[in-house]
Design a protein around this motif. Structure first.
Motif, PDB file in Angstrom:
ATOM      1  N   MET A   1      25.043  37.044  36.762  1.00 27.49           N
ATOM      2  CA  MET A   1      25.881  35.867  36.582  1.00 27.49           C
ATOM      3  C   MET A   1      26.695  35.667  37.858  1.00 27.49           C
ATOM      4  SD  MET A   1      28.906  35.283  33.759  1.00 27.49           S
ATOM      5  CE  MET A   1      29.857  36.744  34.067  1.00 27.49           C
ATOM      6  N   GLU A   2      26.529  34.513  38.509  1.00 29.80           N
ATOM      7  CA  GLU A   2      27.298  34.223  39.718  1.00 29.80           C
ATOM      8  C   GLU A   2      28.014  32.892  39.582  1.00 29.80           C
ATOM      9  OE1 GLU A   2      26.257  35.170  43.557  1.00 29.80           O
ATOM     10  OE2 GLU A   2      24.929  36.805  43.015  1.00 29.80           O
ATOM     11  N   ASP A   3      28.714  32.728  38.499  1.00 29.02           N
ATOM     12  CA  ASP A   3      29.470  31.511  38.256  1.00 29.02           C
ATOM     13  C   ASP A   3      30.953  31.825  38.433  1.00 29.02           C
ATOM     14  OD1 ASP A   3      30.581  29.158  37.406  1.00 29.02           O
ATOM     15  OD2 ASP A   3      29.908  29.350  35.322  1.00 29.02           O
ATOM     16  N   PRO A   4      31.589  31.307  39.499  1.00 29.04           N
ATOM     17  CA  PRO A   4      32.994  31.608  39.733  1.00 29.04           C
ATOM     18  C   PRO A   4      33.901  31.273  38.551  1.00 29.04           C
ATOM     19  CG  PRO A   4      32.069  30.495  41.630  1.00 29.04           C
ATOM     20  CD  PRO A   4      31.024  30.461  40.545  1.00 29.04           C
ATOM     21  N   ALA A   5      33.596  30.184  37.868  1.00 24.89           N
ATOM     22  CA  ALA A   5      34.427  29.790  36.727  1.00 24.89           C
ATOM     23  C   ALA A   5      34.403  30.850  35.633  1.00 24.89           C
ATOM     24  CB  ALA A   5      33.966  28.443  36.177  1.00 24.89           C
ATOM     25  N   ALA A   6      33.236  31.456  35.418  1.00 23.99           N
ATOM     26  CA  ALA A   6      33.122  32.488  34.389  1.00 23.99           C
ATOM     27  C   ALA A   6      33.956  33.712  34.756  1.00 23.99           C
ATOM     28  CB  ALA A   6      31.655  32.878  34.204  1.00 23.99           C
ATOM     29  N   TYR A   7      33.892  34.138  36.014  1.00 21.53           N
ATOM     30  CA  TYR A   7      34.692  35.282  36.449  1.00 21.53           C
ATOM     31  C   TYR A   7      36.185  34.971  36.374  1.00 21.53           C
ATOM     32  CZ  TYR A   7      30.787  38.122  38.061  1.00 21.53           C
ATOM     33  OH  TYR A   7      29.670  38.892  38.120  1.00 21.53           O
ATOM     34  N   TYR A   8      36.530  33.763  36.776  1.00 21.84           N
ATOM     35  CA  TYR A   8      37.933  33.347  36.716  1.00 21.84           C
ATOM     36  C   TYR A   8      38.439  33.413  35.277  1.00 21.84           C
ATOM     37  CZ  TYR A   8      42.077  30.394  36.992  1.00 21.84           C
ATOM     38  OH  TYR A   8      43.361  29.908  36.892  1.00 21.84           O
ATOM     39  N   LEU A   9      37.667  32.867  34.356  1.00 24.88           N
ATOM     40  CA  LEU A   9      38.082  32.878  32.946  1.00 24.88           C
ATOM     41  C   LEU A   9      38.147  34.296  32.383  1.00 24.88           C
ATOM     42  CD1 LEU A   9      36.178  29.740  31.618  1.00 24.88           C
ATOM     43  CD2 LEU A   9      38.650  29.999  31.965  1.00 24.88           C
ATOM     44  N   LEU A  10      37.203  35.146  32.781  1.00 24.74           N
ATOM     45  CA  LEU A  10      37.255  36.546  32.334  1.00 24.74           C
ATOM     46  C   LEU A  10      38.521  37.237  32.835  1.00 24.74           C
ATOM     47  CD1 LEU A  10      33.553  37.714  32.834  1.00 24.74           C
ATOM     48  CD2 LEU A  10      34.799  37.566  30.664  1.00 24.74           C
ATOM     49  N   ALA A  11      38.878  36.989  34.090  1.00 24.07           N
ATOM     50  CA  ALA A  11      40.079  37.612  34.664  1.00 24.07           C
ATOM     51  C   ALA A  11      41.339  37.085  33.992  1.00 24.07           C
ATOM     52  CB  ALA A  11      40.128  37.374  36.163  1.00 24.07           C
ATOM     53  N   VAL A  12      41.408  35.779  33.797  1.00 25.76           N
ATOM     54  CA  VAL A  12      42.588  35.189  33.141  1.00 25.76           C
ATOM     55  C   VAL A  12      42.701  35.696  31.706  1.00 25.76           C
ATOM     56  CG1 VAL A  12      43.575  33.018  32.292  1.00 25.76           C
ATOM     57  CG2 VAL A  12      42.711  33.169  34.626  1.00 25.76           C
TER      58      VAL A  12
ATOM     59  N   LYS B   1      39.672  29.625  43.301  1.00 26.35           N
ATOM     60  CA  LYS B   1      40.463  30.039  42.132  1.00 26.35           C
ATOM     61  C   LYS B   1      40.526  31.562  42.023  1.00 26.35           C
ATOM     62  CE  LYS B   1      40.343  26.263  38.866  1.00 26.35           C
ATOM     63  NZ  LYS B   1      39.967  25.842  37.532  1.00 26.35           N
ATOM     64  N   CYS B   2      39.388  32.205  42.233  1.00 31.37           N
ATOM     65  CA  CYS B   2      39.348  33.665  42.136  1.00 31.37           C
ATOM     66  C   CYS B   2      40.152  34.306  43.266  1.00 31.37           C
ATOM     67  CB  CYS B   2      37.899  34.162  42.149  1.00 31.37           C
ATOM     68  SG  CYS B   2      36.980  33.654  40.676  1.00 31.37           S
ATOM     69  N   ALA B   3      40.000  33.777  44.486  1.00 33.64           N
ATOM     70  CA  ALA B   3      40.752  34.316  45.630  1.00 33.64           C
ATOM     71  C   ALA B   3      42.252  34.157  45.413  1.00 33.64           C
ATOM     72  CB  ALA B   3      40.323  33.621  46.920  1.00 33.64           C
ATOM     73  N   ARG B   4      42.635  33.099  44.757  1.00 37.19           N
ATOM     74  CA  ARG B   4      44.065  32.860  44.501  1.00 37.19           C
ATOM     75  C   ARG B   4      44.620  33.838  43.458  1.00 37.19           C
ATOM     76  NH1 ARG B   4      47.698  29.655  46.156  1.00 37.19           N
ATOM     77  NH2 ARG B   4      49.346  28.841  44.863  1.00 37.19           N
ATOM     78  N   LEU B   5      43.761  34.270  42.546  1.00 35.58           N
ATOM     79  CA  LEU B   5      44.195  35.204  41.497  1.00 35.58           C
ATOM     80  C   LEU B   5      44.388  36.629  42.017  1.00 35.58           C
ATOM     81  CD1 LEU B   5      42.221  34.714  38.172  1.00 35.58           C
ATOM     82  CD2 LEU B   5      44.665  34.508  38.546  1.00 35.58           C
ATOM     83  N   ILE B   6      43.635  37.031  43.013  1.00 32.91           N
ATOM     84  CA  ILE B   6      43.598  38.438  43.408  1.00 32.91           C
ATOM     85  C   ILE B   6      44.926  39.007  43.914  1.00 32.91           C
ATOM     86  CG2 ILE B   6      42.549  40.083  45.028  1.00 32.91           C
ATOM     87  CD1 ILE B   6      39.882  38.602  44.545  1.00 32.91           C
ATOM     88  N   PRO B   7      45.632  38.372  44.857  1.00 32.81           N
ATOM     89  CA  PRO B   7      46.854  39.014  45.368  1.00 32.81           C
ATOM     90  C   PRO B   7      47.924  39.292  44.308  1.00 32.81           C
ATOM     91  CG  PRO B   7      46.146  37.306  46.863  1.00 32.81           C
ATOM     92  CD  PRO B   7      45.303  37.179  45.615  1.00 32.81           C
ATOM     93  N   GLY B   8      48.087  38.397  43.342  1.00 33.00           N
ATOM     94  CA  GLY B   8      49.095  38.610  42.305  1.00 33.00           C
ATOM     95  C   GLY B   8      48.914  39.919  41.555  1.00 33.00           C
ATOM     96  N   PRO B   9      47.727  40.144  40.970  1.00 34.53           N
ATOM     97  CA  PRO B   9      47.511  41.418  40.278  1.00 34.53           C
ATOM     98  C   PRO B   9      47.603  42.639  41.184  1.00 34.53           C
ATOM     99  CG  PRO B   9      45.927  39.812  39.513  1.00 34.53           C
ATOM    100  CD  PRO B   9      46.664  39.183  40.671  1.00 34.53           C
ATOM    101  N   VAL B  10      47.206  42.503  42.447  1.00 31.71           N
ATOM    102  CA  VAL B  10      47.319  43.643  43.367  1.00 31.71           C
ATOM    103  C   VAL B  10      48.771  44.067  43.487  1.00 31.71           C
ATOM    104  CG1 VAL B  10      47.131  44.352  45.778  1.00 31.71           C
ATOM    105  CG2 VAL B  10      45.259  43.151  44.699  1.00 31.71           C
ATOM    106  N   LEU B  11      49.658  43.095  43.667  1.00 31.42           N
ATOM    107  CA  LEU B  11      51.080  43.418  43.802  1.00 31.42           C
ATOM    108  C   LEU B  11      51.689  43.814  42.468  1.00 31.42           C
ATOM    109  CD1 LEU B  11      52.098  40.603  46.271  1.00 31.42           C
ATOM    110  CD2 LEU B  11      51.654  42.989  46.796  1.00 31.42           C
ATOM    111  N   ALA B  12      51.287  43.137  41.409  1.00 28.35           N
ATOM    112  CA  ALA B  12      51.855  43.423  40.096  1.00 28.35           C
ATOM    113  C   ALA B  12      51.441  44.800  39.592  1.00 28.35           C
ATOM    114  CB  ALA B  12      51.414  42.350  39.092  1.00 28.35           C
TER     115      ALA B  12
END
Length: 126
Positions: free
Chosen positions: A1-12, A43-54
């Motif tokens: 599966m290489e759908d960015p939206a799917a990964y984004y939704l899984l992470a959220v 969208k995925c790149a934007r999500l990554i730094p927050g969890p890294v710091l959190a």
């Protein structure tokens, strides 16, 4: 599966609006184990730094940008390594990634590289 939206939704979904270390770790794992093309999605790149710091500082993932973080040197090296993998992220996201890279370089003692990163940001901005 290489759908960015799917990964984004899984992470959220993994974050679930909770600020608990397990959900942050799961969200981060979903994104970091994804193919590079997924991590480069804006969208995925934007999500990554927050969890890294959190993850290390129990910050709300939505407010990490407005907090001081007390990373150890190894935390900063890990952050720098992660940011290096996001080089292909959307152009408008590169500004934020470059800022974090400059900050990480400063904290690991690479002052000249950090200054260069910030100078490049200043050139791009003008």
């Amino acid at each position: 599966m290489e759908d960015p939206a799917a990964y984004y939704l899984l992470a959220v979904r993994a974050l679930g609006g909770a600020n608990n270390p397990d959900s942050v770790k799961l969200a981060l794992r979903v994104l970091l184990e994804a193919p590079a093309s997924i991590r480069d999605d804006w969208k995925c790149a934007r999500l990554i730094p927050g969890p890294v710091l959190a993850r290390s500082h129990r910050l709300e993932t939505a407010s990490w940008e407005r907090n001081t973080v007390a990373f150890s040197e190894s935390d900063w090296w890990g952050c720098l390594e992660l940011l290096t993998t996001l080089r292909g992220a959307a152009a408008f996201e590169q500004y934020r990634i470059a800022f974090l890279r400059g900050l990480a370089l400063f904290h690991v003692g690479s002052i000249a590289a950090s200054q260069s990163e910030f100078r490049e940001l200043r050139v791009v901005r003008t």
